[in-house]
Design a protein around this motif. Structure first.
Motif, PDB file in Angstrom:
ATOM      1  N   ASP A   3     -73.245  91.139  61.443  1.00  0.00           N
ATOM      2  CA  ASP A   3     -72.459  92.188  62.176  1.00  0.00           C
ATOM      3  C   ASP A   3     -73.234  92.846  63.068  1.00  0.00           C
ATOM      4  O   ASP A   3     -73.996  93.634  62.869  1.00  0.00           O
ATOM      5  CB  ASP A   3     -71.796  93.446  60.968  1.00  0.00           C
ATOM      6  CG  ASP A   3     -70.944  94.145  61.671  1.00  0.00           C
ATOM      7  OD1 ASP A   3     -69.957  93.870  62.114  1.00  0.00           O
ATOM      8  OD2 ASP A   3     -71.256  95.374  61.464  1.00  0.00           O
ATOM      9  N   TYR A   4     -72.819  92.747  64.314  1.00  0.00           N
ATOM     10  CA  TYR A   4     -73.494  93.157  65.407  1.00  0.00           C
ATOM     11  C   TYR A   4     -73.594  94.637  65.355  1.00  0.00           C
ATOM     12  O   TYR A   4     -74.612  95.099  65.511  1.00  0.00           O
ATOM     13  CB  TYR A   4     -72.624  92.751  66.912  1.00  0.00           C
ATOM     14  CG  TYR A   4     -73.512  93.218  67.908  1.00  0.00           C
ATOM     15  CD1 TYR A   4     -74.607  92.392  68.332  1.00  0.00           C
ATOM     16  CD2 TYR A   4     -72.998  94.193  68.726  1.00  0.00           C
ATOM     17  CE1 TYR A   4     -75.188  92.492  69.628  1.00  0.00           C
ATOM     18  CE2 TYR A   4     -73.725  94.291  70.014  1.00  0.00           C
ATOM     19  CZ  TYR A   4     -74.606  93.624  70.422  1.00  0.00           C
ATOM     20  OH  TYR A   4     -75.582  94.007  71.544  1.00  0.00           O
ATOM     21  N   GLU A   5     -72.644  95.611  65.164  1.00  0.00           N
ATOM     22  CA  GLU A   5     -72.625  96.748  65.032  1.00  0.00           C
ATOM     23  C   GLU A   5     -73.572  97.434  63.847  1.00  0.00           C
ATOM     24  O   GLU A   5     -74.460  98.322  64.132  1.00  0.00           O
ATOM     25  CB  GLU A   5     -71.230  97.431  64.641  1.00  0.00           C
ATOM     26  CG  GLU A   5     -70.373  97.606  66.095  1.00  0.00           C
ATOM     27  CD  GLU A   5     -69.081  98.163  65.930  1.00  0.00           C
ATOM     28  OE1 GLU A   5     -69.046  98.969  64.910  1.00  0.00           O
ATOM     29  OE2 GLU A   5     -68.224  97.807  66.625  1.00  0.00           O
ATOM     30  N   LEU A  30     -81.884  88.473  70.959  1.00  0.00           N
ATOM     31  CA  LEU A  30     -81.352  89.329  70.029  1.00  0.00           C
ATOM     32  C   LEU A  30     -81.662  90.958  70.489  1.00  0.00           C
ATOM     33  O   LEU A  30     -82.558  91.194  71.173  1.00  0.00           O
ATOM     34  CB  LEU A  30     -82.121  89.268  68.678  1.00  0.00           C
ATOM     35  CG  LEU A  30     -81.863  87.925  67.955  1.00  0.00           C
ATOM     36  CD1 LEU A  30     -82.737  87.708  66.688  1.00  0.00           C
ATOM     37  CD2 LEU A  30     -80.563  87.761  67.591  1.00  0.00           C
TER      38      LEU A  30
END
Length: 192
Positions: free
Chosen positions: A98-100, A158
């Motif tokens: 999950d990016y957030e 990243l």
């Protein structure tokens, strides 16, 4: 020494992340000391963790030691190569599904270093006595530098941040020679 430095930073970041209620850390592994990628370009940092990677080592030239002579308590004069002071450049990269969530963990790591940038034995009990003191500073890279770094590493970008860890001292305790010291009486007897 470098491994001990990286390990203490990993443990300190992990303890801080566990202390934050909004991150809800239940795992014993939130930070991994690892390379960023394998030879084939696959990301090595475990999923849902921050990766702590060494990306450069430089000699600290400003505070370079020059003295190769040390006098022992019994008056012996010992000769050994001067210590080397080095700076480490470390990259903290977020590898979360999950990016957030990954951004939250990365932000928390940044908050940690903003709150605690100097590591000494009194505020870091697990600091190896040979390390004495570590000073962590934010090292900002421009977009072009980041592009070169990630391209050089052979990885896709990243979310990450770079820090400079100052003044790691490397001193081998091997003595190259040892001699009796010169005393005041020896000088007077020689007519000097």
């Amino acid at each position: 020494m470098i491994d001990k430095c990286m390990d203490v930073l990993k443990n300190q970041i992990h303890q801080y992340l566990k202390s934050l209620p909004d991150l809800n850390v239940t795992s014993n592994e939130t930070v991994a000391v690892s390379p960023l990628v394998k030879e084939d370009g696959a990301v090595v940092i475990p999923k849902d963790q921050l990766g702590l990677s060494l990306i450069n080592i430089e000699e600290e030239k400003i505070n370079k030691a020059q003295n190769a002579v040390k006098k022992s308590a019994d008056g012996q004069v010992m000769y050994r190569n001067p210590e080397i002071k080095i700076n480490l450049y470390i990259l903290i990269a977020s590898n979360f599904n999950d990016y957030e969530t990954g951004l939250k963990f990365l932000s928390a790591a940044m908050s940690f270093f903003q709150a605690k940038s100097v590591f000494i034995s009194s505020n870091t009990p697990d600091l190896d006595p040979k390390l004495e003191k570590l000073i962590v500073e934010l090292h900002t890279m421009g977009l072009e530098q980041q592009n070169h770094l990630w391209g050089y590493l052979g990885a896709k970008y990243l979310p990450s941040i770079c820090y400079k860890v100052r003044m790691l001292i490397i001193q081998e305790e091997l003595v190259s020679s040892e001699q009796a010291g010169v005393s005041k009486f020896a000088l007077e007897g020689s007519g000097m």
